[in-house]
Motif scaffolding. Sequence first.
Motif, short mmCIF file in Angstrom:
data_model
loop_
_atom_site.label_atom_id
_atom_site.label_comp_id
_atom_site.label_asym_id
_atom_site.label_seq_id
_atom_site.Cartn_x
_atom_site.Cartn_y
_atom_site.Cartn_z
N UNK A 63 18.92 45.88 32.88
CA UNK A 63 19.91 44.94 32.34
C UNK A 63 19.30 43.83 31.50
N UNK A 64 17.99 43.61 31.66
CA UNK A 64 17.37 42.47 30.99
C UNK A 64 15.87 42.63 31.05
N UNK A 65 15.17 42.19 29.98
CA UNK A 65 13.71 42.10 30.02
C UNK A 65 13.27 41.04 29.04
N UNK A 66 12.25 40.28 29.43
CA UNK A 66 11.72 39.22 28.58
C UNK A 66 10.34 38.80 29.07
N UNK A 67 9.53 38.31 28.14
CA UNK A 67 8.22 37.75 28.50
C UNK A 67 8.30 36.23 28.61
N UNK A 68 9.49 35.68 28.41
CA UNK A 68 9.68 34.24 28.41
C UNK A 68 10.67 33.85 29.50
N UNK A 69 10.21 33.04 30.44
CA UNK A 69 11.08 32.66 31.56
C UNK A 69 12.28 31.83 31.11
N UNK A 126 14.56 38.40 43.07
CA UNK A 126 15.66 37.47 43.29
C UNK A 126 16.96 38.24 43.17
N UNK A 127 17.65 38.41 44.30
CA UNK A 127 18.92 39.11 44.32
C UNK A 127 20.04 38.15 43.91
N UNK A 128 20.84 38.57 42.94
CA UNK A 128 21.92 37.73 42.45
C UNK A 128 23.25 38.45 42.66
N UNK A 129 24.08 37.88 43.51
CA UNK A 129 25.42 38.42 43.75
C UNK A 129 26.49 37.49 43.15
N UNK A 130 26.10 36.24 42.89
CA UNK A 130 27.01 35.27 42.28
C UNK A 130 26.17 34.36 41.39
N UNK A 131 26.32 34.47 40.06
CA UNK A 131 25.50 33.69 39.14
C UNK A 131 25.73 32.18 39.29
N UNK A 132 26.90 31.80 39.77
CA UNK A 132 27.20 30.37 39.93
C UNK A 132 26.46 29.74 41.10
N UNK A 133 25.90 30.57 41.98
CA UNK A 133 25.18 30.05 43.14
C UNK A 133 23.67 30.04 42.94
N UNK A 134 23.22 30.38 41.74
CA UNK A 134 21.79 30.42 41.44
C UNK A 134 21.36 29.12 40.77
N UNK A 135 20.28 28.53 41.24
CA UNK A 135 19.66 27.39 40.57
C UNK A 135 18.76 27.96 39.48
N UNK A 136 19.27 28.02 38.24
CA UNK A 136 18.57 28.73 37.18
C UNK A 136 17.29 28.01 36.73
N UNK A 137 17.27 26.69 36.82
CA UNK A 137 16.03 25.97 36.50
C UNK A 137 14.94 26.30 37.51
N UNK A 138 15.34 26.39 38.76
CA UNK A 138 14.38 26.75 39.80
C UNK A 138 13.92 28.19 39.61
N UNK A 139 14.85 29.07 39.23
CA UNK A 139 14.49 30.47 38.99
C UNK A 139 13.51 30.58 37.82
N UNK A 140 13.75 29.82 36.75
CA UNK A 140 12.83 29.84 35.61
C UNK A 140 11.44 29.37 36.03
N UNK A 141 11.41 28.33 36.83
CA UNK A 141 10.13 27.79 37.28
C UNK A 141 9.39 28.81 38.15
N UNK A 142 10.14 29.46 39.03
CA UNK A 142 9.54 30.48 39.91
C UNK A 142 8.93 31.61 39.10
N UNK A 143 9.66 32.10 38.10
CA UNK A 143 9.14 33.24 37.33
C UNK A 143 8.08 32.81 36.32
N UNK A 144 8.10 31.58 35.88
CA UNK A 144 7.00 31.09 35.05
C UNK A 144 5.70 31.16 35.82
N UNK A 145 5.75 30.77 37.09
CA UNK A 145 4.55 30.82 37.92
C UNK A 145 4.10 32.25 38.16
N UNK A 146 5.08 33.13 38.38
CA UNK A 146 4.73 34.54 38.58
C UNK A 146 4.10 35.14 37.32
#
Length: 319
Positions: free
Chosen positions: A113-119, A144-164
């Motif tokens: 559904x999605x792919x990127x090299x940029x968090x 990161x399992x997402x069942x409701x996009x409104x319940x995701x902290x997207x800034x936190x998710x970006x930070x998590x995947x930047x570190x990964x």
Amino acid sequence: MYQNPKNKASFKLRKFISNIYRDSDIGYSILRPFYKIYELGLRITPDQFIIKRSFKKHMGYDLNLDNPRTLNEKINWLKLHNRKPIQTILADKYKVRDYVKNKVGDKYLIPLLFESKNEKDLTPDNLPEPNFIIKANHNSSGGLIVRDKNKVDWKKAQKRFKRLLNENHYYSTTEWQYKNIEPRIIAEQLLTYEDGSIPEDIKFHCFNGKVAFIMVDFDRFGELRTRNLYDSEWNLIPCNWGRPYGRDMEKPSNLDEMIAVAEKLAEDFAYVRVDLYLVKSQIFFGELTFYHASGFQAFYQKECDEKFGDMLDISALKK
């Protein structure tokens, strides 16, 4: 003495530290310098030394690389001596898709559904409606399992995947195939049963291109993961590899097809674990794993390690 694998306290501590490192700004800032020093030490230390030391720590006996006998010994021998360049491609959760498509067909692929090299591309606008799972292509950190996009902290998710994206899984596992994978973020459709639960991992351990045994993991995201081993006829094998027995599972109706898919994907390798899922009689490919648990997961019964070791023939590779 053969090490008891039920070291839950140690595992929980490592998991706790890992979560702080990846998900906490303060934890990351404090732990990052120590991690970089640790990684530098791993970079300058020979792989064989690290592997032997880790093997003794986890398994409780010395690793014999001159005459490996147990399955875990042979997995570690392969880590050091059987390094095919294609394994870097196949360990890449994004690039392996082309291999699967060419070998068995794209009908076995989970929709990408999605792919990127940029968090920073990780935003709700770039992702479909749930359910889906976001993960890195170059490690085994889960997702990161997402069942409701409104319940995701997207800034936190970006930070998590930047570190990964900045991590190299090779240095923590000494599994060389991860070393040169180009990191990226991918999102796949989340496979679920009708009640929304996650399907079992059905892992086909293939020796010399043939299924030697089948491993089923239950409750992968729960507190207590359990595991059964079956032979190719779906008879329970009285062995525990790293986890206690789980509930009984009915033999899949299309087991023969699953075995055929696994063996086709495994035909070019001495040992590989082929992970498949089964949802509504549809088979889906999960991943290829060349060194289960890095070859550091003890059987509850030492004789099982020896039994499966006898079944894996690496003699042709040692010449």
